[in-house]
Structures are given as structure tokens and as C-alpha cells.
Design an enzyme around this catalytic site. Structure first.
Site, PDB file in Angstrom:
ATOM      1  N   LYS A 186      52.763  37.606  47.251  1.00 22.30           N
ATOM      2  CA  LYS A 186      53.542  37.731  48.482  1.00 22.30           C
ATOM      3  C   LYS A 186      52.711  38.334  49.603  1.00 22.30           C
ATOM      4  CE  LYS A 186      55.645  42.094  47.117  1.00 22.30           C
ATOM      5  NZ  LYS A 186      56.857  42.778  46.745  1.00 22.30           N
ATOM      6  N   HIS A 238      41.850  28.641  39.276  1.00 19.98           N
ATOM      7  CA  HIS A 238      41.601  29.972  38.743  1.00 19.98           C
ATOM      8  C   HIS A 238      41.334  31.036  39.811  1.00 19.98           C
ATOM      9  CE1 HIS A 238      40.898  27.181  35.410  1.00 19.98           C
ATOM     10  NE2 HIS A 238      41.436  28.142  34.670  1.00 19.98           N
ATOM     11  N   ASN A 264      42.934  44.081  46.728  1.00 17.18           N
ATOM     12  CA  ASN A 264      43.545  44.897  47.782  1.00 17.18           C
ATOM     13  C   ASN A 264      43.610  46.380  47.408  1.00 17.18           C
ATOM     14  OD1 ASN A 264      45.680  44.981  45.980  1.00 17.18           O
ATOM     15  ND2 ASN A 264      47.060  43.766  47.229  1.00 17.18           N
ATOM     16  N   ALA A 271      28.188  31.872  45.660  1.00 14.86           N
ATOM     17  CA  ALA A 271      28.807  32.033  44.339  1.00 14.86           C
ATOM     18  C   ALA A 271      28.414  33.374  43.737  1.00 14.86           C
ATOM     19  CB  ALA A 271      28.373  30.895  43.424  1.00 14.86           C
TER      20      ALA A 271
END
Length: 154
Positions: free
Chosen positions: A47, A60, A83, A129
């Protein structure tokens, strides 16, 4: 023997623009996917995430709460967004006031298995990468390594 609690994945409260494609299985909830977004299989988008027009999120990938991704971006396989920076010495244990935001500009490509900490990345950037982005990127170009560093102009 105890029975496990089983929670099914799926789409819940997803605000989709026109032409959005989502490959199953995916766990996507409480977010905004703008026009033409593609989401590959085995992706979680949490969310308070917004993904801009024509952005592709490959299989993934994990996009946690408080992430904004611009238009025409490419999020490669296994890319991870973070986060919670463990600012109290460990996990925030679901305390969103301890989480930080991430903002990704337009025309940004994030390579396979890259990790993006709470940062801001300007437009026209390629993250290699396996790179780990620990600081804001304010100049367009190619960045790679751990921590990610400027390699060259595009």
C-alpha cells in the site's frame, strides 16, 4: 499438529489505469498502477505505492510501502525496495512513523537483484544489477556497486 494460518495472495484495493497487465501469482494491495503498467509474477507491491505510466516491474520484485516510481521505468527481476532502515537498532516492527520514503524519477532502470534504500533517484538513471543504492542520486547516469557509485554518463 496445528493447522497453519493461510493467507491468499491477490489484488486488493488496487487503483489501475488503462491497459495494466498483472501476471499471477502476485500480491498487490492499496496502491496505484498507472496506464500501461506491467507487473510480472511473484511480485509484491504494498500500500501507498504509486507506479507511473508504462513502467515494467519484472518477476520477484518487492516494492514496499512509501515508494513512488515514475513513468517509463524498468524494475528488473528480484529488485528490492526498503523503507525500514533500522534506525532504532532493529526492525521497526510495523511502526510506520519509523519508515522512510523512496522516490524514483522517470526513465529509470533498476537492475536485477538491486536493493534500493529510502532515497530519491532523479530522471534518466541506470542502476546496475546487484547494486545497493544508499544515497540520493541527483545526476543522470549509470550507477553500480555496493554502495552504488557513479560510473559514467548515459
Amino acid at each position: 499438529m496445528n493447522e497453519p494460518r493461510i493467507i491468499q495472495t491477490g489484488l486488493v484495493n488496487v487503483d489501475c489505469g488503462e491497459g495494466v497487465t498483472i501476471m499471477e501469482p502476485a500480491n498487490i494491495y492499496g496502491c496505484r498502477l498507472d496506464d500501461g503498467v506491467f507487473v510480472g509474477p511473484f511480485v509484491e507491491i504494498q500500500k501507498q505505492v504509486t507506479i507511473g505510466k508504462r513502467t515494467r516491474v519484472q518477476s520477484h520484485a518487492f516494492i514496499c510501502e512509501l515508494v513512488t516510481i515514475g513513468d517509463d521505468c524498468f524494475i528488473s527481476h528480484g529488485a528490492m525496495f526498503i523503507n525500514d532502515v533500522f534506525q532504532t537498532g532493529g526492525p521497526a516492527w510495523g511502526k510506520p512513523e519509523l519508515w522512510k520514503r523512496t522516490t524514483i524519477g522517470n526513465n529509470v532502470s533498476i537492475g536485477t537483484n538491486a536493493t534500493i534504500l529510502p532515497v530519491s533517484i532523479c530522471d534518466n538513471v541506470v542502476v546496475g544489477a546487484g547494486s545497493v543504492v544508499t544515497k540520493d542520486i541527483t545526476k543522470p547516469g549509470i550507477y553500480a556497486g555496493n554502495p552504488a557509485r557513479f560510473i559514467r554518463d548515459l
